[in-house]
Design an enzyme around this catalytic site. Structure first.
Site, PDB file in Angstrom:
ATOM      1  N   ASP A 171       0.847  -1.184   0.000  1.00 55.75           N
ATOM      2  CA  ASP A 171       0.000   0.000   0.000  1.00 55.75           C
ATOM      3  C   ASP A 171       0.888   1.241   0.000  1.00 55.75           C
ATOM      4  O   ASP A 171       2.008   1.225   0.515  1.00 55.75           O
ATOM      5  CB  ASP A 171      -0.887   0.027   1.241  1.00 55.75           C
ATOM      6  N   ASP A 226      -2.024  -2.888  -4.568  1.00 57.43           N
ATOM      7  CA  ASP A 226      -2.863  -3.230  -3.431  1.00 57.43           C
ATOM      8  C   ASP A 226      -3.691  -1.989  -3.090  1.00 57.43           C
ATOM      9  O   ASP A 226      -4.430  -1.492  -3.918  1.00 57.43           O
ATOM     10  CB  ASP A 226      -2.001  -3.718  -2.259  1.00 57.43           C
ATOM     11  N   ARG A 282     -13.984   0.803  -2.037  1.00 60.25           N
ATOM     12  CA  ARG A 282     -13.306   0.997  -0.746  1.00 60.25           C
ATOM     13  C   ARG A 282     -12.905   2.460  -0.520  1.00 60.25           C
ATOM     14  O   ARG A 282     -11.720   2.780  -0.447  1.00 60.25           O
ATOM     15  CB  ARG A 282     -12.076   0.098  -0.618  1.00 60.25           C
TER      16      ARG A 282
END
Length: 443
Positions: free
Chosen positions: A223, A262, A321
């Protein structure tokens, strides 16, 4: 409490004039020091204002504001950046990033273990040769999967950067950024990250998982920023983007997207008291995860934590998300969400989440229903009021329930946010946020 909501029925001209004034007022608000403190001219020493989201709770968030001259670093390379993070022991520090620093400037080949060959990997583990349903965990070190693991370990060591407590990391000017890196804010307190463009790290060595779904799938790591078990973290005026490596340009292997990204931001493992303000999150799929698992082993450490505020952020051209929430009391207000045709959802309502989403604006493409804004993963009540979709007031829960009668969402998160700065009505949000959010716009 310092919460204000602006009401009124002005003419269109007056409303636009008022909105322009708000742009100037509110984009400056994030640069205000705590009441009673002198407003520092050096943005690197600015602290999170009082009542500005969950990160202002308790001791507040000051980052490296107290750093002495010996612990102020200006860096322009990845090596200098990592050295500044490691220097100075436990003293408060300020790290000023000049220009764009690249954690993978030598390219993916620099991380490849001797003998690793992607063609050999594809040949051995194709569904035709390997099949589906059997994972690769038992593959020996000398196998293509073993060599992939070794290569991935080399990349991980190179691109992850651990941020110590009492640190401010801030970009200098309008064009500062960090490319291809993963910022690890892990097990520490009191961190500020501002005015940087983060280009998502590219996983050079994704793993093929033949057990992921009925077709198998590619899984990636890294990330842009991870808040892991840390407290009092302020992320402000940053831009998170896939940049030169969008998913749309990725190839497919074995019929599945060769996924090399990711998340952009993860807040996990009991992290607490986080404020994300005036950021841009753009051009990404799985964007922000709060709480990374439903499992009881992680739930025990997440319950009562993961308290996070998102305000005045621009979420643009994302798939999903923004954020997906488990467990935490998460306050999402005054954000602008701009979707494209690949839009899946914005708010993921996960296990024991306590999401409050108020005074937000959504700009959805023609034919995309407001029912898609919410995605129910678990039966967790939420508060979603005073939001607007394409310029009109919208009851997001009612819209969801009308199209998902077999899996309805319930209203009422069970708590009321108090740590808020000035709250705009949702109709004013697009102009103010689009004007003021992102790296290079810090005042």
């Amino acid at each position: 409490m310092n919460t204000h909501v602006w009401h009124g029925h002005a003419t269109r001209a007056a409303a636009l004039a008022g909105c322009t004034a708000l742009v100037l007022t509110l984009t400056a608000a994030t640069a205000q020091a705590r009441p009673g403190h002198h407003h520092p001219r050096d943005t690197a020493r600015q602290t999170l204002p009082a009542n500005d989201g969950w990160a202002s709770h308790g001791t507040g968030t000051t980052g490296g504001a107290a750093a002495d001259a010996e612990h102020v670093y200006t860096v322009s390379t990845w090596a200098e950046f990592k050295a500044a993070l490691a220097a100075g022991g436990s003293a408060p520090r300020i790290i000023k990033v000049k220009g764009t620093i690249d954690a993978v400037s030598e390219g993916c080949d620099a991380f490849a273990a001797p003998g690793y060959d992607f063609g050999a990997y594809l040949e051995k583990y194709s569904p035709e040769n390997w099949g589906l349903g059997t994972d690769l965990s038992a593959e020996p070190d000398a196998s293509p999967e073993g060599l992939r693991r070794a290569s991935a370990e080399r990349q991980e060591e190179a691109i992850k950067a651990n941020v110590p407590a009492d640190t401010t990391i801030i970009g200098v000017g309008r064009n500062a950024g960090i490319k291809g890196a993963s910022l690890q804010i892990k097990g520490v307190d009191n961190v500020i990250v501002r005015n940087l463009t983060f280009e998502s790290p590219v996983d050079c060595f994704p793993q093929w998982d033949p057990t992921d779904g009925d077709k198998g799938n590619w899984n990636s790591e890294y990330d842009s920023a991870v808040v892991y078990g840390s407290t009092h973290v302020w992320l402000d005026h940053n831009t998170f983007t896939d940049g030169e490596h969008p998913d749309s340009a990725a190839p497919t292997y074995f019929g599945m997207l060769y996924q090399q990204h990711d998340g952009q931001l993860d807040i996990v493992r009991g992290a607490d008291y986080v404020t994300a303000s005036w950021n841009v999150f753009t051009e990404h799929d799985k964007t922000i995860l709060i709480g990374n698992s439903d499992s009881e082993s992680t739930a025990a450490g997440d319950r009562g934590h993961l308290k996070t505020t998102f305000h005045h952020n621009l979420f643009k051209d994302l798939v999903e998300r923004a954020p997906r929430v488990r467990f935490g009391q998460v306050d999402v207000y005054n954000n602008h969400f701009v979707a494209h045709d690949d839009y899946a959802y914005s708010f993921g309502v996960g296990k024991e989440s306590q999401l409050v989403a108020e005074h937000n604006a959504f700009t959805l493409p023609d034919g995309v229903s407001p029912a898609k804004v919410l995605k129910r993963w678990n039966d967790s009540p939420l508060t979603a009021t005073h939001n607007r979709v394409n310029g009109r007031s919208a009851d997001l829960i009612a819209a969801h329930n009308a199209e998902n009668p077999d899996a309805p969402l319930r209203s009422g998160a069970g708590w009321t946010p108090t740590l808020r700065t000035k709250v705009l009505p949702a109709w004013a949000v697009p102009l103010v946020v689009d004007h003021g959010a992102g790296a290079g716009r810090l005042r």
